[in-house]
Design a protein around this motif. Sequence first.
Motif, PDB file in Angstrom:
ATOM      1  N   GLN A 162       0.809  -1.225   0.000  1.00 49.80           N
ATOM      2  CA  GLN A 162       0.000   0.000   0.000  1.00 49.80           C
ATOM      3  C   GLN A 162       0.839   1.270   0.000  1.00 49.80           C
ATOM      4  O   GLN A 162       0.468   2.258  -0.654  1.00 49.80           O
ATOM      5  N   VAL A 166      -0.093   4.721  -2.045  1.00 54.39           N
ATOM      6  CA  VAL A 166      -0.578   5.899  -1.324  1.00 54.39           C
ATOM      7  C   VAL A 166       0.325   7.099  -1.588  1.00 54.39           C
ATOM      8  O   VAL A 166      -0.156   8.221  -1.817  1.00 54.39           O
ATOM      9  N   LEU A 185      -5.482   7.218   5.713  1.00 52.68           N
ATOM     10  CA  LEU A 185      -6.183   5.988   5.356  1.00 52.68           C
ATOM     11  C   LEU A 185      -7.315   5.661   6.327  1.00 52.68           C
ATOM     12  O   LEU A 185      -8.111   4.761   6.069  1.00 52.68           O
ATOM     13  N   TRP A 191     -11.686   7.683   0.639  1.00 49.73           N
ATOM     14  CA  TRP A 191     -11.047   6.773  -0.320  1.00 49.73           C
ATOM     15  C   TRP A 191     -12.098   6.073  -1.180  1.00 49.73           C
ATOM     16  O   TRP A 191     -11.872   5.821  -2.368  1.00 49.73           O
ATOM     17  N   ALA A 195     -12.307   6.617  -5.198  1.00 48.35           N
ATOM     18  CA  ALA A 195     -12.315   5.451  -6.089  1.00 48.35           C
ATOM     19  C   ALA A 195     -13.580   5.373  -6.920  1.00 48.35           C
ATOM     20  O   ALA A 195     -13.714   4.490  -7.769  1.00 48.35           O
ATOM     21  N   ALA A 223      -6.795   4.607  -6.328  1.00 48.52           N
ATOM     22  CA  ALA A 223      -7.644   4.581  -5.137  1.00 48.52           C
ATOM     23  C   ALA A 223      -8.419   3.268  -5.061  1.00 48.52           C
ATOM     24  O   ALA A 223      -8.620   2.702  -3.978  1.00 48.52           O
ATOM     25  N   ILE A 226      -6.221   0.669  -3.600  1.00 50.91           N
ATOM     26  CA  ILE A 226      -6.136   0.810  -2.146  1.00 50.91           C
ATOM     27  C   ILE A 226      -7.362   0.209  -1.469  1.00 50.91           C
ATOM     28  O   ILE A 226      -7.263  -0.479  -0.449  1.00 50.91           O
ATOM     29  N   ILE A 227      -8.527   0.444  -2.035  1.00 48.92           N
ATOM     30  CA  ILE A 227      -9.775  -0.106  -1.471  1.00 48.92           C
ATOM     31  C   ILE A 227      -9.712  -1.629  -1.432  1.00 48.92           C
ATOM     32  O   ILE A 227     -10.062  -2.267  -0.434  1.00 48.92           O
ATOM     33  N   GLN A 230      -7.309  -2.744   1.283  1.00 47.70           N
ATOM     34  CA  GLN A 230      -7.857  -2.520   2.623  1.00 47.70           C
ATOM     35  C   GLN A 230      -8.930  -3.548   2.970  1.00 47.70           C
ATOM     36  O   GLN A 230      -9.029  -3.976   4.116  1.00 47.70           O
TER      37      GLN A 230
END
Length: 405
Positions: A162, A166, A185, A191, A195, A223, A226-227, A230
């Motif tokens: 990540q 980021v 975050l 986020w 996205a 983005a 990242i989702i 996560q």
Amino acid sequence: MGKKALTAKQKGEYTMRVVGLDVCKNSVVACVLDAAPTSPRKVYYDYDFPRFFTDSSGIKALLALNADVAVLEPTGVNYSKFWVTKLAEYGVEIALVGHRQLNTYRVNLDLPDKDDSADALALACYYIEHHLSDRRFVRIRDPIISQIRDISLRLQHLNRVQSPIVNRIRQDLAWQFPEAAFIGLDAPLFWGWLAGERKSKKYQKLYQESVGLGLKEETENSAKAIIVLQRRERALEVSMRHLMKDLRFLKYRKVFALFGFGERTEALILSQIYPLENYFGADGKPEIKVLKGRVSGKPTKRHLSRRRFQKALGVAPTREDSGDKKKSKKAGSSLIRRALWQWVFTRIEPKRNRVKNSIGTALSEIFDREKEQSRPIQLIRSRIASRAMDWLFAELVKELVTGNN
């Protein structure tokens, strides 16, 4: 070689067929022994070391050797996992030898090179010579503990993945949407909005009033990445939380709470030190011996179990003297060492976050005192981590051993 009887750990004798396995990326090199060779160097040159590939025919051929014990190094765990699992399923005992121990032992056997064949031979010889001493081998983790450690390592990996994404997003937002460039975050709504997966009047209004040059498609795609990461992270945390509820870990976690470790740090430490009895003596209690001091020559009490514990957690220095040069370095898990550094940085240094109990107060006072004396911050953090693990061992002994008496 014909099978020879070896002395068993209990009364009586048994025959043993040992296979040393040096694990490569997609294969293993094997060496089968029934007894210790009188000339390992000659075996190295004369023995036809078979190689088995990571497929169905490879595992069948390896099982056909009819070994009672398979001996491997614990390094390269992802490559060895296939072989360890398959062999264990068919009732083959697994033994693990530390890299440093094997390296020294291989040299003592007078083997000419460090290669796959030499390592396989050395592994087989090592087991035959030291099989009566459990401390000569790396312990095999409990299945639940292995799962917890695997999840911990995967979470560490997701963190590493990540970070660069980021950082790239922040750099792009600095000119596309500067007002949001440093949103953390811990703001999932932002986020999700960035996205394109969630709606937000707050961030939509902020964007419309932005002085930036406008969001680009690549930022939205980043983005989304990242989702995804996560979500995977949260799923792993849920699994880890479930595993950590095992009743066997209850007393350990009760002690961990005194130090204010986060869930991930708790999981890492637990996966490294469970069960605590592994560090005790033969009587099932912490091992303490009175030995002569190296310098003074006077009788000195040595807390051997505590030392093993600290070493496993990466906070005990090991000495490496050569001639007039004397130096020390930390041994053990660098992963836990980093986790403890982060714990000191977030729970001991900031006054607003300090653990509110006698342990937290004592560690904070040591930190403040050393800082006032202008000691290097890295040294202070290292000392705090070492002292904390010293106290952690004492508290675990009190809870698990003394408390049961």
